[in-house]
Design a protein around this motif. Structure first.
Motif, short mmCIF file in Angstrom:
data_model
loop_
_atom_site.label_atom_id
_atom_site.label_comp_id
_atom_site.label_asym_id
_atom_site.label_seq_id
_atom_site.Cartn_x
_atom_site.Cartn_y
_atom_site.Cartn_z
N ASN A 127 1.25 11.20 45.89
CA ASN A 127 0.39 10.20 46.82
C ASN A 127 -0.06 10.77 47.77
N TYR A 128 -0.36 12.32 47.87
CA TYR A 128 -0.83 12.81 49.08
C TYR A 128 -1.99 13.64 48.71
N ARG A 132 -7.18 11.85 47.15
CA ARG A 132 -6.52 10.72 46.39
C ARG A 132 -7.34 9.35 46.46
N ARG A 134 -6.92 5.56 46.76
CA ARG A 134 -6.10 4.48 47.53
C ARG A 134 -6.16 3.30 46.70
#
Length: 136
Positions: A127-128, A132, A134
């Motif tokens: 999640n970085y 990525r 969103r």
């Protein structure tokens, strides 16, 4: 004449002697397995012992090669969850789930495990990073 009056001898009480015969006897030394089995039956621990036998003897039940690539995760209501180390091993274990089930039933009985649930490894998504997406 003797100084003491004559006393009548009391008959000896017959003691029931228990001799050990050539056959097995409850007083013979018992094996630890039979003592633990009797104790688990008396205390009502049969189901818990059978459940934990699957986890304790996993390598001897499924074999060392399979045990190196998967492990039993949980056993609830007769459903055994097995987690494989990779998705390829999970697929292979699903293909041979019938043989796994038979070997488990032979080891611990048919009332302990009624269903196998084979899962692959849990993979966390990163999640970085700058690229990525969103709210996916």
């Amino acid at each position: 004449m003797p100084d003491r009056p004559y006393r009548r001898r009391r008959p000896r009480r017959r003691v029931d002697q228990q001799w050990s015969g050539p056959g097995p006897d409850e007083r013979d030394p018992q094996t630890l397995a039979s003592v633990l089995d009797r104790l688990s039956r008396q205390r009502g621990w049969r189901k818990q012992v059978a459940d934990h036998t699957v986890f304790g003897r996993w390598e001897s039940i499924v074999g060392p090669d399979i045990a190196n690539h998967c492990r039993p995760e949980k056993l609830e209501d007769g459903r055994l969850t097995v987690v494989a180390e990779s998705s390829a091993w999970a697929t292979q274990l699903r293909l041979m789930s019938r043989q796994l089930y038979i070997s488990i039933v032979r080891a611990v009985g048919s009332k302990v495990v009624r269903e196998l649930n084979i899962q692959g490894p849990v993979q966390h998504r990163p999640n970085y990073g700058p690229r990525r997406v969103r709210n996916r």
